[in-house]
Design an enzyme around this catalytic site. Structure first.
Site, PDB file in Angstrom:
ATOM      1  N   HIS A 154       1.291   0.303  -7.254  1.00  0.00           N
ATOM      2  CA  HIS A 154       1.704  -1.103  -7.119  1.00  0.00           C
ATOM      3  C   HIS A 154       2.795  -1.279  -6.068  1.00  0.00           C
ATOM      4  O   HIS A 154       3.063  -2.403  -5.656  1.00  0.00           O
ATOM      5  CB  HIS A 154       2.192  -1.630  -8.469  1.00  0.00           C
ATOM      6  N   ASP A 362       7.848  -4.516   0.495  1.00  0.00           N
ATOM      7  CA  ASP A 362       7.311  -4.923  -0.803  1.00  0.00           C
ATOM      8  C   ASP A 362       5.857  -4.496  -0.876  1.00  0.00           C
ATOM      9  O   ASP A 362       5.127  -4.649   0.111  1.00  0.00           O
ATOM     10  CB  ASP A 362       7.405  -6.456  -0.943  1.00  0.00           C
TER      11      ASP A 362
END
Ligand code: ADP
Length: 456
Positions: A154, A362
């Site tokens: 993730h 991110d």
């Protein structure tokens, strides 16, 4: 497809935790196919954990274990969050390499694998999540499991030069290659991993997502995670959202809202964002008194030193900007260190003229997608998005910025404030289409189709 066996650090054993994106996707898959979800119970015990807690909810079996204090520290707080997290977010300078933390990390992976293996049956598919369990595939194989195992990361995967700062990089990479399907958030992450393998271990990239390395063939692909787009769209017009919009509307008093929503984490680029806000008021005086910047940033991991330092830095920067530019009836930059209900957040997104999503790094960034879904089609806001968020690969119709270039970010905020309704609608329409088409169900299906193909 047979049963799905999910493994992640936090599970959705608690029904209230099922609201998060990952929890929703995994939960939907498990209820559809039947299966088991393994993970941490959330409890910490002094020494040896008791047998795992096993229970069933809506046909899904949960097997969750407590961590000992030593496991919680070495595995979770140290190796996962003070070594892998900073390095994978390109912050080698913030990594703390302890002597024994990797051993504890490996031991927890092994212990959980030992709970999983005896419960596996022929026809099952295993789906492992995130940076806590990079070694899980290897331990499942050592336990004798030869069936399909998928892994989804993730968070970002760094460039090979950065990854190699991790003393155990080879051991970790070899273990990762025991998975049948390796999923990354973006093409950038995927190509970083493939480049590491080709440059160091003569891996062959066969195209079509197949990599040959260490005598195995594995599927390595980008599967950008999505949100529950339709549910978020509805949340933005709920009564709770409207109350939140009208509360902040009173505070705004007709000023334009520039909004940021992030966990307080050093990967989110908050100090740089505050600097950019200072430059906005400095170089674009027309915005003074006309724009209100609100940053929502609930503290996370506040016991860890790097996070405490960040908090102090943000308090100082916000104080300085308000001291320099504020006036009797105007607070230029408000920052609220607390959480809000997702419907309230949706209401804030909807009233915002600009959303600032400017992380330094991110994996994906779901706030960007939530902001898009919350907009009023007749008066949509503008998304300003960092080129270093995984979401930038899909959301190229946002205004893309380099978050380190704070003057350019300030200029881009000004451009967003001045943007015509026509251009806002055109950009938003394209962004919305992408977020709707590539939502959470699309992501889950794309990953599970590839994992399923491994069974055939
Ligand atoms: P990360 O997983 O690194 O925190 P993402 O942007 O991918 O970053 O996901 C963050 C999630 O947390 C989003 O769903 C967002 O709505 C939620 N969130 C962020 N800030 C807050 C807040 N102040 N209150 C409640 N939820 C928040």
């Amino acid at each position: 497809m047979g049963r799905l066996i999910a493994i992640s650090n936090r599970t959705a054993a608690d029904a209230s935790a099922r609201a998060g994106g990952l929890a929703v996707a995994v939960w939907e898959s498990l209820t559809a196919t039947g299966g088991i979800w393994f993970g941490w119970s959330g409890n910490i015990v002094k020494d040896t954990p008791a047998a795992p807690d096993v229970f069933t909810d809506e046909g899904v079996e949960f097997v969750v274990t407590d961590f000992t204090e030593a496991e919680h520290d070495g595995f979770y707080l140290q190796f996962a969050n003070r070594v892998i997290w900073p390095i994978f977010h390109y912050r080698v300078d913030l990594a703390h390499f302890g002597n024994t933390d990797f051993e504890t990390y490996a031991a927890v992976n092994e212990r959980i694998a030992s709970l999983v293996v005896p419960r596996l049956e022929k026809g099952d598919s295993v789906w492992v999540h995130d940076y806590h369990f990079l070694l899980m595939g290897d331990y499942l194989r050592r336990g004798g499991w030869t069936g399909p195992i998928g892994f989804f990361l993730h968070i970002p995967f760094p460039s090979p030069e950065i990854f190699k700062a991790l003393p155990e990089h080879e051991q970790i990479a070899r273990a990762m290659c025991e998975y049948s399907v390796l999923g990354f958030q973006s093409e950038t992450d995927r190509s970083n991993f493939v480049r590491y393998l080709t440059e160091n271990y003569d891996a062959i990239d066969d195209g079509d997502g197949w990599i040959g390395v260490f005598g195995r063939r594995i599927r390595v692909n980008a599967y950008p995670i999505g949100i529950q787009a339709d549910a978020f769209e509805k949340a933005a017009i709920s009564a709770r959202a409207k109350t939140a919009s009208s509360r902040i509307g009173k505070f705004l008093g007709g000023r334009q809202l520039v909004l940021g929503v992030d966990r307080m984490d050093y990967s989110k680029g908050l100090p740089q964002r505050f600097e950019a806000v200072g430059k906005l008021f400095d170089h674009f005086p027309a915005t003074r008194g006309k724009v209100s910047v609100t940053q929502i940033a609930p503290p996370s991991r506040s016991k860890v030193e790097e996070y405490r330092d960040l908090r102090i830095q943000l308090d100082e920067l916000a104080g300085r900007i308000n001291g320099d530019y504020g006036d009797l009836d105007w607070i230029p930059l408000r920052y609220l260190a607390r959480s809000y209900d997702r419907r309230e957040l949706a209401g804030l997104y909807r009233i915002a003229r600009i959303c600032l999503v400017t992380p330094l790094r991110d994996g994906m960034n779901l706030v960007a997608k939530e902001f898009v879904m919350a907009q009023d089609p007749e008066d949509p806001g503008v998304l300003i998005l960092s080129e270093f968020a995984g979401a930038a690969e899909q959301l190229s119709d946002a205004l893309i910025v380099n978050p380190h270039d704070t003057y350019h970010v300030a200029e881009t905020i000004y451009r967003g404030l001045e943007m015509s309704l026509e251009e806002r609608k055109e950009r938003w329409g394209k962004l919305r289409r992408t977020v709707v088409e590539q939502d959470i169900s699309w992501w889950r299906q794309k990953f599970l189709d590839d994992l399923d193909a491994d069974l055939a």
